[in-house]
Each structure stands twice: as structure tokens, then as C-alpha cells.
Design an enzyme around this catalytic site. Structure first.
Site, PDB file in Angstrom:
ATOM      1  CB  THR A  13      19.298   5.366   2.113  1.00 63.50           C
ATOM      2  OG1 THR A  13      19.766   4.762   3.184  1.00 63.50           O
ATOM      3  CG2 THR A  13      19.603   6.151   3.692  1.00 63.50           C
ATOM      4  NE  ARG A  57      26.894  -1.627  -2.237  1.00 65.31           N
ATOM      5  CZ  ARG A  57      25.487  -1.292  -1.572  1.00 65.31           C
ATOM      6  NH1 ARG A  57      25.071  -0.882  -2.319  1.00 65.31           N
ATOM      7  NH2 ARG A  57      25.670  -2.084  -0.355  1.00 65.31           N
ATOM      8  CE  LYS A 100      20.135   3.100   7.134  1.00 67.60           C
ATOM      9  NZ  LYS A 100      19.649   3.060   5.972  1.00 67.60           N
ATOM     10  CB  CYS A 121      25.146   2.991   4.884  1.00 70.51           C
ATOM     11  SG  CYS A 121      24.517   1.745   4.968  1.00 70.51           S
TER      12      CYS A 121
END
Length: 422
Positions: free
Chosen positions: A119, A322, A204, A258
């Protein structure tokens, strides 16, 4: 087709194994010699349904090997981390991508395809990746083909979703898009969405930013409802009966690589144009401190100071910690002087059982929605000094008699000292 995958983490490893499973000769590259040795012996380092079995099948077929150095291939896939920089807007750090790219440049030959799955911030492909390749004398779109193909999978179901989810293929040129689409045609059964590189990058990021903003709205609602003495979860349930409303659920914060990271890549690219995204990040970042303040209130009149945390991962039924808000909550509680015990059956470093973690505790705080936490055995709560449970994920379905249960729906009742049950 020969494929080299650089980065064998939560995305790179499943991707590499799937390519191998579908008949390609795959070399997976990671800097850790221990990891590569374990993979070549059929042992994986992450928890993911079906991954071990698929790795062992790929090894049996002779289609996969792990290495600490790249080898020549027809297609190169880069799936390395892209952390935030320590700057004003926490922009995208491309150092790992640049390092991965430099490691494969000596092996490149004409007509190879390079795909970045990591990403990345908008314009990274055109402003960072493409120049590094063309500095070696290649011409992207003419004799080297370059594309960004972001993953969009759910941890715990990655092996299925990599095959069946729609896949965005964002090439620098149309020919780049076609070449990358042909690579993924090896196993992707979902829709192939052809796009430009910048469109793929921003798409994304916006998928995750949309969810981050929606969660921030739910978290803010939880704070408002607690202040007003209203059941936030009931409000969300009723609002979502509207055919065009889909409020998310509140929680202890937002984690993972993310939702807690990607919005900053957009914010850093256009800070003056992104006030809503910045506010959402502030709201979600405030939730660990909010949870700690609620714990302090619930523990204010207890004789003991032991608090038990159920779950350290950022979501349920995985081992990924994470950016997990649970980790931040744990450290904040310790700094506040609480004796903190942890029970997480998915995190290898946590070795306490449910009974051991609850012994002499005054409060359980559920921070991950593991399936193991849906029904809390009396063997856990019977060992507690005080039987109080604060469920920040609204995941608990049953508890034993006499347990005082709070979630974001009834937390306001704690101030009234009302005992509730589920």
C-alpha cells in the site's frame, strides 16, 4: 512463469504460495534466514487459515522455495511494509519498497513485469518507483512493465479472498496494465479491474479511509451516548434499519497495517483538502485513552488493582498485533499503576490461561473479538476478586451469574452503580 515475491509477510507469503499452488515456479524472498529456513521446512510464522497446508502442497510440487536473496524471474512482486514516517502528517515511508526494488534491479531483463502490492501514497509509482527503474536504462511501458496491484483481503480468509475478490490492476501505461493482468490471471477468479496506477493507489487508500471515518463516527457516538445516558449500540441498531444507513460499531480504537496507517498517506498528499480524514484519525486515536479512563472509573472503588485484558490483536481470530489499540491500552494501564494480566490464545507470547489471568482480578476488559471470548466460563470469573467485565468489542454473548457486564450500550449505568446481566 517464474515469479519472485519480495516480502513474505501477511500478504506476500499467501500470494507467493498461491502462485506456486497454481503451477508457477516461485521464489519467496525475505531478509530473515530463520523465516526462510522454516518456510522451506513447511513451517509458517503467521496464523492464517489454510496457509500451512497450501505451503506444504507447493513444496511437494517443487514450485516454491524461500530465499534471502532474489533470483531472476519473469515477474517480480514487491509486498514489503510501508510504515508511516515520523513527520507532521505521518506520510508514507517508501524505504522498504526502494530497497526491495534495488535488490531486483540486477536481475531485470527486457519484457519483465514489476508489480508493487504494498500500500502506497498517491503518485508513488510515477514519482518514486518508475524513475529508479528508468535510471537503469529501461523504458517503462516499452521494455519493462510496471503496475500497482493492491491487495484487498480480510485476515483469516486471505487464501479464499486472494482468489475470488476483484483485483485492481493499475499500470503506468495500458500495456503495463495488460501485462500485470496476465500475471494475476494465473489464479485470480474475481473481476480484473484495469486502471491507471494513480487510480489504483488512491482507490486502495480510500477503501480503508472510508472505514476509518465510519468507525470514527461510531466511536464518537459511543462517547456522546455515554455522556447523555443513552444506549449507543441500540441507537446504531435502529439507525441501521434505514435502507441507506450503515453505521459501523464502536471499539477500543483502530489498528492493523491498513486502517490505522493508510489514511495518513492521503492526508500527507493533500493536507489542506483532508480535514474530515484528519478529524477521524484524531477520534480513533483518542479511543485507547477513553477506554483507560473508563477502566479507571470502574476500578475506582475496588480494593484490588489487577485488571485482565482479553485480547491484544487488533481484530478477532488472528495473531496480528500491528498498530493494535489493545497494546497501547495495556501500556497505558501499566503506566497508571494497574497490575495487568493478559489472556490471548492467538498470541504466542501470551502464555497465561483464562483462569490464570483472571485470578484475583477485579475487571476483565475485552479488547479483541476472538471467538473464544463469546462465552466466558465461570471457571474464569469465579477466580476474580470482583466479577466485572467491560466489553469494548460487544463480542461477549454469555457470562456467569453475578457478573457485572458493561459495553458501550450500558456503560453509562456504571455511574449509577447498576448491576446488569446478559
Amino acid at each position: 512463469m517464474k515469479i519472485t515475491v519480495v516480502g513474505l509477510g501477511y500478504i506476500g507469503l499467501p500470494t507467493a504460495i498461491l502462485f506456486a499452488k497454481y503451477g508457477n515456479a516461485v521464489t519467496g524472498v525475505d531478509l530473515s534466514p530463520v523465516m526462510t529456513e522454516n518456510l522451506n521446512a513447511g513451517r509458517i510464522h503467521i496464523e492464517e487459515t489454510g496457509l500451512t497446508e497450501d505451503l506444504q502442497d507447493a513444496l511437494a510440487l517443487g514450485n516454491f522455495r524461500a530465499s534471502t536473496t532474489p533470483v531472476s524471474a519473469d515477474a517480480y512482486i514487491i509486498a514489503v511494509p510501508t510504515p508511516n514516517k515520523d513527520d507532521l502528517y505521518k506520510s508514507c515511508d517508501t524505504a522498504y519498497i526502494e530497497s526491495a526494488l534495488m535488490s531486483i534491479l540486477p536481475h531485470l531483463k527486457k519484457n519483465d513485469t514489476i508489480i508493487v502490492e504494498s500500500t502506497i501514497a498517491p503518485r508513488t509509482m510515477s514519482d518514486v518507483v518508475q524513475p529508479l527503474i528508468e535510471n537503469e536504462g529501461f523504458r517503462v511501458g516499452e521494455n519493462i512493465y510496471l503496475a500497482h496491484c493492491p491487495e484487498r483481503v480480510l485476515p483469516g480468509n486471505i487464501m479464499h479472498e486472494l482468489v475470488h475478490n476483484p483485483r485492481i490492476i493499475g499500470g503506468i501505461t495500458e500495456k503495463c496494465t495488460e501485462k500485470a493482468a496476465a500475471v494475476y490471471g494465473a489464479f485470480v477468479e474475481g473481476e480484473i479491474i484495469k486502471a491507471q496506477a494513480g487510480e489504483a493507489e488512491l482507490s486502495k487508500l480510500m477503501e480503508n479511509t472510508y472505514r476509518d471515518v465510519n468507525i470514527a463516527l461510531a466511536n464518537e457516538l459511543a462517547k456522546i451516548s455515554n455522556h447523555l445516558g443513552i444506549d449507543a449500540l441500540r441507537v446504531i441498531e435502529m439507525a441501521n434499519k434505514h435502507p441507506r444507513v450503515n453505521l459501523h460499531q464502536p471499539g477500543p480504537g483502530v489498528g492493523g497495517h491498513c486502517l490505522a496507517v493508510d489514511p495518513y498517506f492521503v492526508i500527507a498528499a493533500a493536507p489542506e483538502q483532508s480535514p474530515l480524514m484528519q478529524t477521524a484519525r484524531e477520534v480513533n486515536n483518542s479511543m485507547p485513552a477513553h477506554v483507560v479512563s473508563q477502566v479507571e472509573a470502574l476500578m475506582a472503588e475496588q480494593d484490588g488493582n489487577r485488571v485482565t485484558l482479553f485480547g491484544l490483536t487488533y481484530k478477532g481470530n488472528i495473531d496480528d498485533i500491528r498498530e493494535s489499540p489493545a497494546m497501547e491500552i495495556k501500556e497505558m494501564l501499566i503506566e497508571s499503576g494497574f497490575d495487568v494480566k493478559v489472556f490471548d490464545p492467538h498470541v504466542a507470547s501470551e502464555i497465561l490461561t483464562g483462569e490464570e489471568s483472571c485470578e484475583d482480578s477485579s475487571l476483565i476488559v475485552v479488547l479483541s473479538d476472538h471467538s473464544e471470548f463469546r462465552d466466558i466460563p465461570t471457571s474464569y470469573t469465579d477466580k476474580m476478586r470482583e466479577s466485572i467485565l467491560f466489553d469494548t468489542k460487544n463480542t461477549v454473548q454469555t457470562v456467569g451469574a453475578g457478573v457485572t457486564y458493561y459495553n458501550y450500550g450500558n456503560l453509562h449505568q456504571a455511574n449509577a452503580k447498576q448491576t446488569v446481566s446478559i
